[in-house]
Design an enzyme around this catalytic site. Structure first.
Site, mmCIF file in Angstrom:
data_model
loop_
_atom_site.group_PDB
_atom_site.id
_atom_site.type_symbol
_atom_site.label_atom_id
_atom_site.label_comp_id
_atom_site.label_asym_id
_atom_site.label_seq_id
_atom_site.Cartn_x
_atom_site.Cartn_y
_atom_site.Cartn_z
ATOM 1 N N CYS A 1 7.896 17.890 18.912
ATOM 2 C CA CYS A 1 6.789 18.820 18.596
ATOM 3 C C CYS A 1 6.409 19.490 20.027
ATOM 4 O O CYS A 1 5.818 18.846 20.966
ATOM 5 C CB CYS A 1 5.507 17.998 18.038
ATOM 6 S SG CYS A 1 3.887 19.037 18.252
ATOM 7 N N CYS B 1 2.782 20.157 20.904
ATOM 8 C CA CYS B 1 2.069 18.924 21.263
ATOM 9 C C CYS B 1 2.481 18.415 22.698
ATOM 10 O O CYS B 1 1.797 18.115 23.600
ATOM 11 C CB CYS B 1 2.569 17.991 20.251
ATOM 12 S SG CYS B 1 2.255 17.877 18.581
ATOM 13 N N ASP B 2 3.861 18.757 23.019
ATOM 14 C CA ASP B 2 4.460 18.005 24.296
ATOM 15 C C ASP B 2 4.737 19.122 25.192
ATOM 16 O O ASP B 2 5.279 18.571 26.411
ATOM 17 C CB ASP B 2 5.449 16.949 23.879
ATOM 18 C CG ASP B 2 5.041 15.782 22.883
ATOM 19 O OD1 ASP B 2 3.807 15.552 23.265
ATOM 20 O OD2 ASP B 2 5.653 15.288 22.273
#
Ligand SMILES: Cc1cc2nc3c(=O)[nH]c(=O)nc-3n(C[C@H](O)[C@H](O)[C@H](O)COP(=O)(O)OP(=O)(O)OC[C@H]3O[C@@H](n4cnc5c(N)ncnc54)[C@H](O)[C@@H]3O)c2cc1C
Length: 308
Positions: free
Chosen positions: A136, A139-140
């Protein structure tokens, strides 16, 4: 003692399919209960921007779109609970769905369980997940500021995420097993002309190297069989999805690829159990198509429950 709660309609999953089904079912006065599962708003919530959902000419964030879906469904009487179905029993009537704390009994279910990202299945992947291996970008991505990273895959998701990751990374190299991309033309053009994006064609990852963090990738050219090691500080994997239908195995008819079989009325092989979105579709796999299937399933549930 375990709590038992009866609801006329349960919707499992809170992605575009589940929340659109909830909107339609709520407007049909069915007071649906949505169990969100572990990813509220579904896969769409994992992407930074969605540019092909109609009505948002400037694009809209995945989380933001999910929140609007939920707000609209709740406004008409849907209830959304942050719980995960741990077991589903379709052999009893009413059907039973167990979560950590509750057993729900229901006359009808809409399965909107979606799909989960596929893993590479190579040495080092499990050990280094969260230490440089990610699924992701939204997200990261922030953790990869000024790093040289890799993206594996050649579809829309891979390119969208690679483009997003250029905001943080020094360079993004896309590893693809073929010599042409599956992604749409606009994304391809953007990726190919981006100064930070490079490509390694006809290649697959055989191993992710490193102990505490990623040091590199062992890759293999699928045409020549030649193996090389490339330095890498992070790898994002976008190689497809598998439907979240494991829990239904043996209870309901599935296609060989794991998607749930549905008829033209969105009904599965068990009367009263309907399915919508990527749990039942491995072909279109879009927010708009999943939402459309959710609407169709809810309309059919309304007829089904009306006839009971
Ligand atoms: C990185 C990325 C970028 C994308 N970009 C786009 C884009 O730009 N445009 C576009 O149209 N599409 C895009 N997609 C695809 C789109 O997000 C999906 O097609 C869509 O989200 C599918 O909707 P769905 O409701 O069927 O399933 P999902 O979105 O997969 O939602 C499944 C839901 O089921 C829930 N669930 C799972 N197991 C359980 C359980 N046991 N109990 C209860 N709930 C459970 C999950 O928590 C989740 O809420 C993208 C996908 C990804 C991964």
């Amino acid at each position: 003692m375990e709590e038992k709660v009866y609801r006329r309609l349960l919707i499992l999953g809170s992605g575009p399919a589940g929340l659109t089904a909830a909107l339609y079912a709520a407007r049909a006065d069915l007071s649906p209960l949505v169990l969100t599962g572990m990813i509220p708003y579904g896969q769409a919530s994992l992407t930074n921007i969605i540019e092909n959902y109609p009505g948002f000419p400037q694009g809209i964030g995945g989380q933001e779109l999910g929140q609007l879906f939920e707000q609209q469904a709740v406004q008409f009487g849907a209830e959304v609970i942050y719980e995960q179905a741990e077991a589903i029993d379709l052999s009893v009537r009413p059907f039973e769905v167990k979560t950590f704390s509750t057993t729900y009994q229901t006359d009808a279910i809409i399965l909107a369980l979606g799909a989960s990202h596929r893993k590479l299945g190579v040495p080092g992947e499990r050990e280094l997940t969260g230490r440089g291996v990610s699924y992701c970008g939204t997200c990261d991505g922030w953790f990869f500021k000024d790093k040289d990273i890799h993206v594996v895959g050649g579809g829309d998701s891979a390119l969208e995420e690679a483009l997003f990751l250029t905001r943080f990374a020094k360079s993004v190299t896309i590893i693809h097993r073929r010599d042409e991309l599956r992604a749409g033309a606009i994304l391809q053009n953007r990726a190919k002309s981006h100064p930070k994006i490079r490509f390694i064609w006809n290649s697959v990852v055989k191993e992710i190297l490193g102990s505490e963090k990623i040091d590199g990738l062992k890759i293999e050219n699928v045409l020549t069989g030649e193996q090389t090691t490339v330095p890498s500080e992070g790898v994002f994997v976008f190689i497809g999805h598998d439907p979240n239908s494991q829990m239904l195995n043996g209870q309901i008819e599935l296609h060989p690829d794991g998607t749930v079989k549905i008829d033209e009325h969105m009904m599965t092989s068990v009367p009263g159990v309907f399915a919508a979105g990527e749990i039942a579709d491995s072909h279109f796999r879009q927010v708009v198509t999943s939402a459309g299937m959710g609407a169709a399933a809810a309309i059919q549930v309304t007829h089904y429950l009306g006839d009971l």
